[in-house]
Every structure is written in structure tokens, then in C-alpha cells.
Motif scaffolding. Structure first.
Motif, PDB file in Angstrom:
ATOM      1  N   THR A   1       0.856  -1.190   0.000  1.00 52.36           N
ATOM      2  CA  THR A   1       0.000   0.000   0.000  1.00 52.36           C
ATOM      3  C   THR A   1       0.883   1.228   0.000  1.00 52.36           C
ATOM      4  OG1 THR A   1      -1.722  -1.178   1.220  1.00 52.36           O
ATOM      5  CG2 THR A   1      -1.834   1.227   1.215  1.00 52.36           C
TER       6      THR A   1
ATOM      7  N   LYS B   1      -7.824   3.420  -3.769  1.00 52.87           N
ATOM      8  CA  LYS B   1      -8.858   3.605  -2.738  1.00 52.87           C
ATOM      9  C   LYS B   1      -8.602   4.842  -1.927  1.00 52.87           C
ATOM     10  CE  LYS B   1      -8.270   0.759   1.264  1.00 52.87           C
ATOM     11  NZ  LYS B   1      -8.127  -0.497   1.949  1.00 52.87           N
TER      12      LYS B   1
ATOM     13  N   ILE C   1      -1.866  -1.253  -3.872  1.00 54.69           N
ATOM     14  CA  ILE C   1      -2.902  -0.264  -3.566  1.00 54.69           C
ATOM     15  C   ILE C   1      -2.303   1.132  -3.535  1.00 54.69           C
ATOM     16  CG2 ILE C   1      -4.569   0.499  -1.823  1.00 54.69           C
ATOM     17  CD1 ILE C   1      -4.621  -2.468  -0.856  1.00 54.69           C
TER      18      ILE C   1
ATOM     19  N   ASN D   1      -6.182   4.597   7.552  1.00 58.46           N
ATOM     20  CA  ASN D   1      -6.605   3.221   7.312  1.00 58.46           C
ATOM     21  C   ASN D   1      -7.811   2.853   8.185  1.00 58.46           C
ATOM     22  OD1 ASN D   1      -6.409   0.812   5.900  1.00 58.46           O
ATOM     23  ND2 ASN D   1      -5.086  -0.133   7.420  1.00 58.46           N
TER      24      ASN D   1
ATOM     25  N   TYR E   1       1.055   5.510  -0.135  1.00 58.30           N
ATOM     26  CA  TYR E   1       0.325   6.726   0.199  1.00 58.30           C
ATOM     27  C   TYR E   1       1.032   7.925  -0.417  1.00 58.30           C
ATOM     28  CZ  TYR E   1      -1.727   3.710   3.756  1.00 58.30           C
ATOM     29  OH  TYR E   1      -2.379   2.696   4.401  1.00 58.30           O
TER      30      TYR E   1
ATOM     31  N   ASP F   1      -6.379   6.851   2.153  1.00 55.56           N
ATOM     32  CA  ASP F   1      -6.897   6.653   3.512  1.00 55.56           C
ATOM     33  C   ASP F   1      -5.719   6.603   4.477  1.00 55.56           C
ATOM     34  OD1 ASP F   1      -8.233   5.958   5.822  1.00 55.56           O
ATOM     35  OD2 ASP F   1      -8.869   3.986   5.121  1.00 55.56           O
TER      36      ASP F   1
ATOM     37  N   SER G   1      -3.459   4.425  -1.994  1.00 50.88           N
ATOM     38  CA  SER G   1      -4.488   4.758  -1.014  1.00 50.88           C
ATOM     39  C   SER G   1      -4.421   6.207  -0.568  1.00 50.88           C
ATOM     40  CB  SER G   1      -4.340   3.851   0.211  1.00 50.88           C
ATOM     41  OG  SER G   1      -5.301   4.191   1.188  1.00 50.88           O
TER      42      SER G   1
ATOM     43  N   ASN H   1      -9.241  11.512   4.651  1.00 57.31           N
ATOM     44  CA  ASN H   1      -8.718  11.022   3.371  1.00 57.31           C
ATOM     45  C   ASN H   1      -8.326  12.168   2.438  1.00 57.31           C
ATOM     46  OD1 ASN H   1      -9.524   8.617   4.448  1.00 57.31           O
ATOM     47  ND2 ASN H   1     -10.947   8.094   2.826  1.00 57.31           N
TER      48      ASN H   1
END
Length: 185
Positions: free
Chosen positions: A87, A185, A137, A144, A89, A141, A139, A163
Motif C-alpha cells: 500500500t 482507494k 494499492i 486506514n 500513500y 486513507d 491509497s 482522506n
């Protein structure tokens, strides 16, 4: 340009700076200007793996960047960017500000980049990746903590106040751009 054949192709000179006052780096470049970046020396792709422990320069899976935006910022020569499962970010806003409030951060892709997810982190060929098994991913978020229930017309997402506003921002893309093998996401 980082792919210029003039990089490190000059002959030794008495001057220690180029025409702009930039220092000569390594072997002198051919011409009046000394390239100040990292010369292009990637062989297949630029590698990204959030768990890599090497040099963080993207030259191999061992030395992969641990941050996707670093790979995007240092992408040179039109090479593909390959991401191992994990993941990722965003770490900067669209202007490159890393201290921006998290909601304004995003992955900002330049013209016609080719970015592929779904690697285990050992592949040497794009055809060897398995994006179904190696979930990658992107992301927004940060905490999380989103709660997703239902689907289709009953889809509900709650607890998303922290987010990002946009996971990806692109500029001037054409049909040559590729963003493949990701869950966003």
C-alpha cells in the motif's frame, strides 16, 4: 536532459563550473552546461517496493524506492515504473510540497508515464507479474480507518474525513500513458 549522450562525455578543463556557475560533477559534460541531476542508468524499469532496504534509488528490487512519488519525481528516460505489492500513500501535493496537509496530497503523474503494479518484487519481465496475487494499492486513507459497506446502489463509505481529496492527479496525458495493476482507494 538526463538521457543526453553529452553527460560525462567532455574532456578535462581548467574551469570548475559551467557557464551558469554550476559545479562540474564527476567527469565533465560535453558543452557549456553541466547536468546537475542523476544520469540515466536504469536498465529495465524504475523499481518501487515499500519494504525495500537497499539504496532507495530505484535501480533494482533490492534498491527500490520505498515511496512511489520519489520514483515519479526521479523518472527519467521514459522508463516504466514497477511497484511491488503493498500500500502506497501520497507524500506531496501537486506542487511538490511535502509539508502540505494530508488531504491535499496526491500522486501527481507527468505526461505519458507508464506505471505498473502487481509485482512480487523479483520479476525481470513485465509479463511475469501477477496483479491478482500481488495486490498493489494506491491509497488516500492515511488513517486506514474507512468503513465500506454494501455495493452498487447500497454502497456506503464512512469515517473518511481524513482522506485525500484526490489520489491521482495527471497532466497532459495521451493514449501512451499507462496506469495498470492497481487498486485505488
Amino acid at each position: 536532459l538526463c538521457t543526453s549522450p553529452a553527460i560525462n562525455a567532455g574532456t578535462t578543463v581548467a574551469y570548475t563550473t559551467d557557464i551558469l556557475g554550476n559545479p562540474h560533477v564527476g567527469t565533465v559534460d560535453m558543452g557549456a552546461y553541466e547536468y546537475q541531476g542523476t544520469p540515466y542508468n536504469y536498465t529495465t524499469a524504475i523499481y518501487v517496493d515499500e519494504s525495500a532496504t537497499g539504496n532507495n534509488d530505484g535501480l533494482s528490487w533490492t534498491d527500490a524506492y520505498t515511496n512511489l512519488q520519489d520514483a515519479i519525481d526521479n523518472q527519467c528516460g521514459g522508463l516504466e515504473i514497477w511497484l511491488a505489492a503493498g500500500t502506497y500513500y501520497p507524500t506531496k501535493d501537486h506542487t511538490g510540497n511535502s509539508s502540505a496537509f494530508n488531504r491535499y496530497k496526491n500522486f501527481h503523474l507527468a505526461t505519458d508515464m507508464k506505471i505498473y503494479g502487481g509485482f512480487a518484487g523479483t520479476e525481470t519481465q513485465l509479463s511475469a507479474r501477477d496483479a491478482v496475487t500481488n495486490i498493489t494499492i494506491l491509497s488516500g486513507d492515511f488513517n486506514n480507518d474507512d468503513v465500506v459497506t454494501g455495493s452498487g446502489s447500497t454502497l456506503s463509505i464512512t469515517n473518511h474525513g481524513g482522506n485525500v481529496y484526490h489520489v491521482l492527479i495527471t497532466a497532459n496525458l495521451t493514449a501512451a500513458a499507462v496506469i495498470d495493476g492497481f487498486t485505488i482507494k
